[in-house]
Design a protein around this motif. Structure first.
Motif, PDB file in Angstrom:
ATOM      1  N   SER A 173      11.624   1.538   2.393  1.00 10.47           N
ATOM      2  CA  SER A 173      10.609   2.388   2.992  1.00 10.47           C
ATOM      3  C   SER A 173      10.526   3.725   2.252  1.00 10.47           C
ATOM      4  O   SER A 173       9.431   4.213   1.945  1.00 10.47           O
ATOM      5  CB  SER A 173      10.915   2.622   4.476  1.00 10.47           C
ATOM      6  OG  SER A 173       9.984   3.491   5.060  1.00 10.47           O
ATOM      7  N   LYS A 174      11.684   4.294   1.963  1.00 14.62           N
ATOM      8  CA  LYS A 174      11.720   5.564   1.228  1.00 14.62           C
ATOM      9  C   LYS A 174      11.077   5.400  -0.151  1.00 14.62           C
ATOM     10  O   LYS A 174      10.344   6.283  -0.625  1.00 14.62           O
ATOM     11  CB  LYS A 174      13.170   6.037   1.089  1.00 14.62           C
ATOM     12  CG  LYS A 174      13.327   7.444   0.533  1.00 14.62           C
ATOM     13  CD  LYS A 174      12.770   8.485   1.478  1.00 14.62           C
ATOM     14  CE  LYS A 174      13.011   9.916   1.002  1.00 14.62           C
ATOM     15  NZ  LYS A 174      14.445  10.268   0.910  1.00 14.62           N
ATOM     16  N   ARG A 175      11.318   4.256  -0.781  1.00 15.81           N
ATOM     17  CA  ARG A 175      10.754   4.016  -2.108  1.00 15.81           C
ATOM     18  C   ARG A 175       9.229   3.904  -2.036  1.00 15.81           C
ATOM     19  O   ARG A 175       8.523   4.403  -2.915  1.00 15.81           O
ATOM     20  CB  ARG A 175      11.344   2.738  -2.719  1.00 15.81           C
ATOM     21  CG  ARG A 175      10.832   2.413  -4.119  1.00 15.81           C
ATOM     22  CD  ARG A 175      11.081   3.538  -5.087  1.00 15.81           C
ATOM     23  NE  ARG A 175      10.534   3.261  -6.423  1.00 15.81           N
ATOM     24  CZ  ARG A 175      10.259   4.190  -7.326  1.00 15.81           C
ATOM     25  NH1 ARG A 175      10.464   5.474  -7.056  1.00 15.81           N
ATOM     26  NH2 ARG A 175       9.780   3.849  -8.504  1.00 15.81           N
ATOM     27  N   SER A 176       8.704   3.257  -0.998  1.00 13.93           N
ATOM     28  CA  SER A 176       7.244   3.139  -0.873  1.00 13.93           C
ATOM     29  C   SER A 176       6.606   4.518  -0.733  1.00 13.93           C
ATOM     30  O   SER A 176       5.531   4.779  -1.281  1.00 13.93           O
ATOM     31  CB  SER A 176       6.867   2.253   0.320  1.00 13.93           C
ATOM     32  OG  SER A 176       7.150   2.885   1.551  1.00 13.93           O
ATOM     33  N   ILE A 177       7.286   5.406  -0.016  1.00 11.71           N
ATOM     34  CA  ILE A 177       6.801   6.782   0.154  1.00 11.71           C
ATOM     35  C   ILE A 177       6.797   7.507  -1.188  1.00 11.71           C
ATOM     36  O   ILE A 177       5.828   8.176  -1.553  1.00 11.71           O
ATOM     37  CB  ILE A 177       7.677   7.539   1.172  1.00 11.71           C
ATOM     38  CG1 ILE A 177       7.513   6.934   2.567  1.00 11.71           C
ATOM     39  CG2 ILE A 177       7.336   9.027   1.196  1.00 11.71           C
ATOM     40  CD1 ILE A 177       8.527   7.454   3.588  1.00 11.71           C
ATOM     41  N   GLU A 178       7.889   7.354  -1.932  1.00 11.14           N
ATOM     42  CA  GLU A 178       8.017   8.037  -3.225  1.00 11.14           C
ATOM     43  C   GLU A 178       6.975   7.547  -4.217  1.00 11.14           C
ATOM     44  O   GLU A 178       6.344   8.353  -4.924  1.00 11.14           O
ATOM     45  CB  GLU A 178       9.427   7.812  -3.778  1.00 11.14           C
ATOM     46  CG  GLU A 178      10.523   8.501  -2.966  1.00 11.14           C
ATOM     47  CD  GLU A 178      11.914   8.052  -3.383  1.00 11.14           C
ATOM     48  OE1 GLU A 178      12.894   8.688  -2.944  1.00 11.14           O
ATOM     49  OE2 GLU A 178      12.028   7.047  -4.134  1.00 11.14           O
ATOM     50  N   VAL A 179       6.803   6.226  -4.302  1.00  6.13           N
ATOM     51  CA  VAL A 179       5.848   5.665  -5.253  1.00  6.13           C
ATOM     52  C   VAL A 179       4.431   6.124  -4.916  1.00  6.13           C
ATOM     53  O   VAL A 179       3.667   6.534  -5.800  1.00  6.13           O
ATOM     54  CB  VAL A 179       5.917   4.121  -5.258  1.00  6.13           C
ATOM     55  CG1 VAL A 179       4.794   3.542  -6.113  1.00  6.13           C
ATOM     56  CG2 VAL A 179       7.266   3.657  -5.787  1.00  6.13           C
ATOM     57  N   PHE A 180       4.089   6.076  -3.623  1.00  7.03           N
ATOM     58  CA  PHE A 180       2.754   6.517  -3.212  1.00  7.03           C
ATOM     59  C   PHE A 180       2.527   7.977  -3.595  1.00  7.03           C
ATOM     60  O   PHE A 180       1.480   8.335  -4.143  1.00  7.03           O
ATOM     61  CB  PHE A 180       2.579   6.345  -1.704  1.00  7.03           C
ATOM     62  CG  PHE A 180       1.233   6.804  -1.198  1.00  7.03           C
ATOM     63  CD1 PHE A 180       0.143   5.952  -1.214  1.00  7.03           C
ATOM     64  CD2 PHE A 180       1.056   8.100  -0.726  1.00  7.03           C
ATOM     65  CE1 PHE A 180      -1.099   6.371  -0.779  1.00  7.03           C
ATOM     66  CE2 PHE A 180      -0.179   8.530  -0.278  1.00  7.03           C
ATOM     67  CZ  PHE A 180      -1.261   7.669  -0.303  1.00  7.03           C
ATOM     68  N   ASP A 181       3.505   8.824  -3.302  1.00 13.05           N
ATOM     69  CA  ASP A 181       3.365  10.254  -3.594  1.00 13.05           C
ATOM     70  C   ASP A 181       3.240  10.506  -5.097  1.00 13.05           C
ATOM     71  O   ASP A 181       2.421  11.327  -5.540  1.00 13.05           O
ATOM     72  CB  ASP A 181       4.551  11.031  -3.028  1.00 13.05           C
ATOM     73  CG  ASP A 181       4.528  11.103  -1.509  1.00 13.05           C
ATOM     74  OD1 ASP A 181       3.471  10.796  -0.918  1.00 13.05           O
ATOM     75  OD2 ASP A 181       5.570  11.458  -0.915  1.00 13.05           O
TER      76      ASP A 181
END
Length: 455
Positions: free
Chosen positions: A380-388
């Protein structure tokens, strides 16, 4: 939060000084039909439920789009109804629809002219669906084909038309296709146009049609069909075969067929081994989730993400998007000269962070072991980082991040017993949602439940 919403919130609704006008949700089919006949209109029904508040809120945004107001006012009697209500249940039954979150365009006799699954904040999508329905108005309807079929009509011309009518109504055609092909003389399966028609219907890998064609039709003839049509049409054929076969695998809970579909999916990327392997893994992951085989799903999803999605760098994703845009530009340049053309592209990179978030959400729903929840939190944290990282410096409405991804992270934290952190992240989700111009009650409700310890 799992993103089950068409276009995945990447479209923001137009400012709403006009919108679709809906009749009361208690209006019955008989009343809808009578009103539509009197006003010489079609009927638009949006079925929603209480299981996904955000899905309903997103649909509301789509219906506020100014491009819909005049089109729907002139051509449709419109109603929104909850599938859990008595009237919602009766409408589903009257139209013989199996589903919970969808929109249908029907004529006054109850013939489905167009069906759209899910909801979207893009008014343009609903406008396009409406145009398809209007283009089918007055044509021979499915009910007429059904009456002729029941009366014994089986001529090849009729069967082809009946199959196409069923497909337009988004109904399965496997049984009709099997009957049509089964009644054809063997030499018909050596005809280019006949085989082309059959393949456009997406014959399931485990069906009678596929077995007969494979037994009679030379491979070179099938290959020539793929070579003679545009790439998009060839992709559509393969996707249809995969979709119909996958549906059968889920229906029959057939692991063997699921693996056959996975191999077929892999084969469609003959020139890209990595994408082929990913297609194989993705198919099996979706299959185990669809049949609710928790153990196999958790294992397959973990392998897929850790070997693929989580290994891709942001720079690689940006390069992927640039290459896709370049291909679209090249195709546009091949079109008519002196003709301006708007290039519309869905960045392929978005499917990476969407899928990472989706599987993190599924793990949140299904996992009971601490290590599985820890994996879900990291994903979940990775999806946030990639999106940002992908949206940095762009003119995006999601300046504070993707609210659905933040919502997922908060849910997982809460399930892991980290309530204070969950409150912090859900607060961020609420604020991020507001920056998009929308303030969905579902995010606020989740925050309230987290604070109260009742999520």
């Amino acid at each position: 939060m799992k993103l089950t919403i068409t276009l995945l919130l990447f479209f923001v609704a137009f400012a709403s000084f006009g919108q679709i006008v809906f009749v009361d949700s208690s209006v019955t089919w008989e009343q809808l039909s009578k009103k539509a006949v009197k006003e010489k209109k079609l009927i638009f029904i949006h079925f929603e439920n209480s299981k996904c508040e955000q899905c309903n809120e997103v649909a509301s945004d789509g219906f506020k789009s100014t491009i819909l107001k005049e089109k729907f006012a002139q051509n449709f009697v419109s109603i929104r109804v909850n599938v859990a209500s008595q009237n919602g249940h009766k409408l589903l039954e009257r139209l013989d629809i199996k589903g919970e979150l969808l929109s249908v365009f029907v004529d006054t006799s109850g013939n489905i002219l167009q069906k759209h699954n899910g909801s979207t904040s893009s008014g343009m999508v609903y406008a396009e669906q409406a145009d398809l329905a209007l283009s089918r108005k007055g044509k021979k309807q499915l009910s007429e084909y059904i009456r002729e079929y029941q009366a014994g009509e089986r001529s090849p011309v009729f069967m082809r038309s009946y199959i196409l009518a069923r497909r337009e109504s988004t109904m399965p055609v496997d049984d009709l296709l099997d009957e049509y092909v089964g009644n054809l003389p063997a030499d018909s399966l050596l005809n280019f146009e006949t085989i082309k028609f059959i393949y456009k219907q997406g014959p399931a890998l485990n069906g009678k049609t596929n077995r007969r064609v494979q037994a009679v039709t030379p491979r070179r003839l099938i290959d020539s069909i793929y070579r003679s049509i545009p790439l998009d049409d060839a992709i559509a054929i393969n996707n249809s075969i995969i979709g119909n076969s996958f549906r059968n695998a889920v229906r029959d809970r057939s692991d063997a067929l699921a693996h056959q579909v996975a191999f077929f999916s892999q084969g469609t990327y003959s020139n890209d081994r990595a994408r082929g392997i990913l297609a194989y893994q993705s198919t099996l992951t979706r299959y185990y989730f669809a049949i609710k085989d928790t153990a196999n799903y958790l294992g397959q999803a973990r392998r897929m993400l850790e070997r693929n999605h989580l290994m891709v760098s942001t720079d690689s994703l940006k390069k992927m998007d640039a290459e896709a845009f370049k291909r679209m530009q090249d195709q546009a340049l091949k079109g008519p000269k002196n003709q301006s053309m708007a290039i519309k592209i869905t960045p392929p990179s978005q499917f990476i962070h969407i899928e990472i978030n989706e599987h993190a959400w599924h793990f949140y729903e299904m996992a009971t072991k601490k290590e599985d929840l820890e994996s879900a939190l990291a994903w979940s944290k990775r999806s946030i980082e990639v999106f940002d990282e992908l949206n940095k410096g762009k003119n995006s409405s999601m300046t504070l991040g993707n609210p659905s991804y933040l919502d997922t992270y908060a849910h997982i934290l809460y399930k892991m017993g980290r309530k204070e952190e969950a409150v912090e992240w859900q607060t961020r989700a609420v604020e991020a949602q507001k920056t998009t111009g929308n303030a969905y009650a579902s995010f606020e409700n989740t925050l309230t439940k987290i604070k109260a310890g009742t999520l």
